[in-house]
Design a protein around this motif. Sequence first.
Motif, PDB file in Angstrom:
ATOM      1  N   GLY A   1     -67.564  48.810 -24.002  1.00 45.66           N
ATOM      2  CA  GLY A   1     -68.434  47.662 -24.208  1.00 45.66           C
ATOM      3  C   GLY A   1     -67.706  46.347 -24.385  1.00 45.66           C
ATOM      4  O   GLY A   1     -68.331  45.317 -24.627  1.00 45.66           O
TER       5      GLY A   1
ATOM      6  N   THR B   1     -73.930  40.188 -13.716  1.00 42.45           N
ATOM      7  CA  THR B   1     -73.358  41.032 -12.661  1.00 42.45           C
ATOM      8  C   THR B   1     -74.439  41.834 -11.948  1.00 42.45           C
ATOM      9  O   THR B   1     -74.398  41.984 -10.727  1.00 42.45           O
ATOM     10  N   VAL B   2     -75.424  42.307 -12.702  1.00 42.80           N
ATOM     11  CA  VAL B   2     -76.537  43.044 -12.087  1.00 42.80           C
ATOM     12  C   VAL B   2     -77.340  42.106 -11.185  1.00 42.80           C
ATOM     13  O   VAL B   2     -77.658  42.453 -10.038  1.00 42.80           O
TER      14      VAL B   2
ATOM     15  N   HIS C   1     -69.797  47.073 -11.059  1.00 38.26           N
ATOM     16  CA  HIS C   1     -68.978  46.781 -12.229  1.00 38.26           C
ATOM     17  C   HIS C   1     -68.837  48.016 -13.114  1.00 38.26           C
ATOM     18  O   HIS C   1     -69.611  48.959 -12.993  1.00 38.26           O
ATOM     19  N   GLU C   2     -67.847  47.969 -13.984  1.00 38.99           N
ATOM     20  CA  GLU C   2     -67.604  49.023 -14.955  1.00 38.99           C
ATOM     21  C   GLU C   2     -67.305  48.379 -16.304  1.00 38.99           C
ATOM     22  O   GLU C   2     -66.678  47.326 -16.365  1.00 38.99           O
ATOM     23  N   TRP C   3     -67.746  49.050 -17.358  1.00 37.58           N
ATOM     24  CA  TRP C   3     -67.444  48.631 -18.729  1.00 37.58           C
ATOM     25  C   TRP C   3     -66.546  49.666 -19.386  1.00 37.58           C
ATOM     26  O   TRP C   3     -66.693  50.862 -19.139  1.00 37.58           O
TER      27      TRP C   3
ATOM     28  N   HIS D   1     -73.465  41.439 -18.437  1.00 45.05           N
ATOM     29  CA  HIS D   1     -74.042  42.596 -17.764  1.00 45.05           C
ATOM     30  C   HIS D   1     -75.210  42.147 -16.873  1.00 45.05           C
ATOM     31  O   HIS D   1     -75.291  42.523 -15.706  1.00 45.05           O
TER      32      HIS D   1
ATOM     33  N   HIS E   1     -71.910  40.348 -24.110  1.00 43.99           N
ATOM     34  CA  HIS E   1     -71.952  41.566 -23.293  1.00 43.99           C
ATOM     35  C   HIS E   1     -73.243  41.606 -22.471  1.00 43.99           C
ATOM     36  O   HIS E   1     -73.205  41.832 -21.259  1.00 43.99           O
ATOM     37  N   GLU E   2     -74.369  41.402 -23.114  1.00 37.05           N
ATOM     38  CA  GLU E   2     -75.661  41.449 -22.417  1.00 37.05           C
ATOM     39  C   GLU E   2     -75.762  40.366 -21.346  1.00 37.05           C
ATOM     40  O   GLU E   2     -76.271  40.625 -20.248  1.00 37.05           O
TER      41      GLU E   2
ATOM     42  N   LEU F   1     -64.726  44.370 -19.146  1.00 36.37           N
ATOM     43  CA  LEU F   1     -65.565  44.384 -17.955  1.00 36.37           C
ATOM     44  C   LEU F   1     -64.679  44.216 -16.730  1.00 36.37           C
ATOM     45  O   LEU F   1     -63.819  43.331 -16.687  1.00 36.37           O
TER      46      LEU F   1
END
Length: 162
Positions: A127, A115-116, A122-124, A112, A108-109, A130
Motif C-alpha cells: 500500500g 491510474t485506474v 499498476h501494482e502496489w 489508485h 493512496h486512494e 506504486l
Amino acid sequence: MESGPSSGRHLITIITHEDPIGRGPTNYIIQADLSNPQDGWREQLWTHQLTEDTFEVACLPFFTYGICYRDVVTIDSNHLVIAVVRKSGHRTLRAALVREHANRDQVHELLHGKTVDMGLPHEWLQGTYLAVDLPPGTDPAPLIETLKPLAQADALYWEIDS
C-alpha cells in the motif's frame, strides 16, 4: 528464503509481487539482485520463459532499475538476472508514499483512482509503493500533474525508469 549467521551466510531479503500484472498459468519466477553481496536484497520478478535462459518480464519492478514490463532478460544458474537482451519500450513510473504522512491513505486512494481512470496497469506493494506501466506512446503528463503537488507536500517521491 533466508540464511542465518550460523550457516556463515548473510540474510537474504526478497521483495515479492503479490499481484503481478502479467500473472498467467505459465509464469516463471526469477530474481534481480538489488545490492552488493553483503546486503542480500533481491526482487522477485514474474516472467514468461522464452528459452532455457531468456525470460520476458511479466510484472512491474518496484526497485530493479533498467528493467521494465515485457523486457527480455537472461539469467544465471542461480536464477538471477544477468542482462537485459531486449527492451520492450515500456517505462515504469514509481511512487513511494511517505508512511508517516498524515494523508497517506488519501494519497493512496487518489493515485489508485488516477491510474485506474487512465487505464494504466499498476501494482502496489504494501500500500506504500506504486509501480505503473507506461506502454510505448503513453503520455504520463496527467499522472505527473497529480504527483507533483504531492511530492512538493512531502507526501511521496516519484520517478520514471526506462
